[in-house]
Design an enzyme around this catalytic site. Sequence first.
Site, PDB file in Angstrom:
ATOM      1  N   GLY B  31     -16.113   7.526 -31.530  1.00 17.97           N
ATOM      2  CA  GLY B  31     -17.549   7.562 -31.251  1.00 17.97           C
ATOM      3  C   GLY B  31     -17.901   8.348 -30.007  1.00 17.97           C
ATOM      4  N   TYR B  32     -19.159   8.178 -29.574  1.00 14.77           N
ATOM      5  CA  TYR B  32     -19.730   8.964 -28.479  1.00 14.77           C
ATOM      6  C   TYR B  32     -19.532  10.441 -28.803  1.00 14.77           C
ATOM      7  CZ  TYR B  32     -22.007   8.868 -23.966  1.00 14.77           C
ATOM      8  OH  TYR B  32     -22.939   8.965 -22.974  1.00 14.77           O
ATOM      9  N   LEU B  33     -20.048  10.807 -29.979  1.00 11.35           N
ATOM     10  CA  LEU B  33     -19.747  12.108 -30.599  1.00 11.35           C
ATOM     11  C   LEU B  33     -20.271  13.271 -29.763  1.00 11.35           C
ATOM     12  CD1 LEU B  33     -20.642  11.190 -34.305  1.00 11.35           C
ATOM     13  CD2 LEU B  33     -18.439  10.996 -33.143  1.00 11.35           C
ATOM     14  N   HIS B  37     -16.497  16.823 -32.195  1.00  9.54           N
ATOM     15  CA  HIS B  37     -16.501  15.979 -33.398  1.00  9.54           C
ATOM     16  C   HIS B  37     -17.374  16.586 -34.493  1.00  9.54           C
ATOM     17  CE1 HIS B  37     -15.961  12.851 -30.093  1.00  9.54           C
ATOM     18  NE2 HIS B  37     -14.900  12.633 -30.843  1.00  9.54           N
ATOM     19  N   GLN B  61      -4.598   1.411 -28.823  1.00  2.00           N
ATOM     20  CA  GLN B  61      -4.142   2.665 -28.219  1.00  2.00           C
ATOM     21  C   GLN B  61      -4.526   2.790 -26.754  1.00  2.00           C
ATOM     22  OE1 GLN B  61      -6.485   4.935 -31.204  1.00  2.00           O
ATOM     23  NE2 GLN B  61      -6.953   6.351 -29.549  1.00  2.00           N
ATOM     24  N   SER B 186     -15.392  13.032 -24.777  1.00 10.05           N
ATOM     25  CA  SER B 186     -16.313  11.918 -24.520  1.00 10.05           C
ATOM     26  C   SER B 186     -16.182  11.449 -23.077  1.00 10.05           C
ATOM     27  CB  SER B 186     -16.006  10.754 -25.463  1.00 10.05           C
ATOM     28  OG  SER B 186     -16.057  11.197 -26.792  1.00 10.05           O
ATOM     29  N   ARG B 187     -15.010  11.669 -22.491  1.00  8.36           N
ATOM     30  CA  ARG B 187     -14.773  11.180 -21.131  1.00  8.36           C
ATOM     31  C   ARG B 187     -15.364  12.105 -20.048  1.00  8.36           C
ATOM     32  NH1 ARG B 187      -9.635   9.318 -23.699  1.00  8.36           N
ATOM     33  NH2 ARG B 187      -9.465   7.073 -23.392  1.00  8.36           N
TER      34      ARG B 187
END
Lengths: 294, 294
Positions: B31-33, B37, B61, B186-187
Amino acid sequence: MKLMNSIQEIQSYVAEEKKVGRTVGFVPTMGYLHEGHLSLIERAKNESDLVVVSIFVNPLQFGPNEDFDRYPRDLDRDKKLAEEAGADVLFVPETQEMYPDESVVTVSVNKRVDALCGETRVGHFDGVATVLTKLFHIVSPDFAYFGLKDAQQVAVVQGLVDDFNFPVKVIGCETKRESDGLAMSSRNVYLTEKERKEAVHLSQSLLKAKKWLLDGDSGETEQKMINYLEEHTSGSVEYCKILSYPELLPPTPDTNKLIVAVAVKFSKARLIDNVILDPILLKQGSEEETCSVH
Amino acid sequence: MKLMNSIQEIQSYVAEEKKVGRTVGFVPTMGYLHEGHLSLIERAKNESDLVVVSIFVNPLQFGPNEDFDRYPRDLDRDKKLAEEAGADVLFVPETQEMYPDESVVTVSVNKRVDALCGETRVGHFDGVATVLTKLFHIVSPDFAYFGLKDAQQVAVVQGLVDDFNFPVKVIGCETKRESDGLAMSSRNVYLTEKERKEAVHLSQSLLKAKKWLLDGDSGETEQKMINYLEEHTSGSVEYCKILSYPELLPPTPDTNKLIVAVAVKFSKARLIDNVILDPILLKQGSEEETCSVH
């Protein structure tokens, strides 16, 4: 019956069959088929459109001191038997076809392996789970059939299918037995004449265990089984255990199913047997429904 | 676009779609596309009849000291973006749906994890391989799309699919970048303004590495990259490595593909980037074909 050795060949063949809506029943074996295997093939035939039988002596599930090299093999006989029992495809891959390179990934079994055969056969169930993961992707079965003689294997396979969301139904089938009660096994051919006679006491010890369980606790019953087997066989008793099933943990008052399981090492064969019991029916003394031995 | 939370629902839905011959393209995400993505979803849309996107922040993970709890989440925004990019089904399971009980089995990754992120993120790729095994059985994709920013992940997934004979084609797609070259992630939202400016030097270090590799060996180039990143960023350099791809072993004269990979820890974000090179083209100095950065 079609004989196939190549993964690509059977994977494409099954994919085409599934496209036209046929269901697939799968019986994975290590060959040297006996009536136990044949009953699985016959059941698959009744329940699926296409029956695939595999024969693969999987090196990954044998320990370094186990019997991989001398595991009995007779492909010509197996072909005939599998076809007669109703197999449509016999898949017999070479080791190189299944494991062409050193593995990047394997399946680790983290539960249900600290007891019974898992305790001494370290890594065995990792090997079983890994090869079945491969075979399930190669054969795409709707139903997969396993004998309950290897009840711990069935417990592990059910965990594999549940945890990994395989779209496969696992069907554990009752152990087939010789007329005296000995559970059928490819390894029975290793027994000497004397040991073959003694081997009847494995299933006898399970029948007795049911009675002993009515009088005492699991621990006492386990000890009585050990004493019985030591008295009546020349083999060395590896374990006599009463556990919850399929978790294979010490039973509690909430346990729904019990397994009584034995393993005895003879000179050239290690034999196992078990019975799965419903503790409530056991307390009610309803013997007919609580034991699949005989 | 259909939103589904239940494994059974999506498994049946996809099974029906496959029965009528539709192919399935799958983009697994946390997520947090971002545009990376979305480019995978668009590519899947071009190549398959049915596009399934999953959003699942997989606890398995993340290490105990990693960012599972604060991993960025915005489902409403993701729904809109996924639908616009062409997703037909968005699968968003709860953790309880994916891991209802303690696991009996998990996947162990035995190779391709001793270097790069695998060295510090112990167990990370076991978690990735385990959740993908589940998701592949739930979604039954013909094609699965992954960004090459996580090149080690693509190497592990290719190993998973090859070793376990999954009937899935793994498609590694070029890293999407911001206009200054920063690999999308995303990070990236965790970066301070100052760090965001410095972060451009990760992709810069990869471009420079190509030139340095023409003059020296891998070891020298790795050290030059470390020096460069230490000079130009306030982050701490976790690794700068040049290895064979996808094996992730020290390169030899026979190596067909090289990966140059970096990881830098900033105050709240650990960023990675890489480029995959053909050593022969590198020797010929054909820059256009040897680097996907920019």
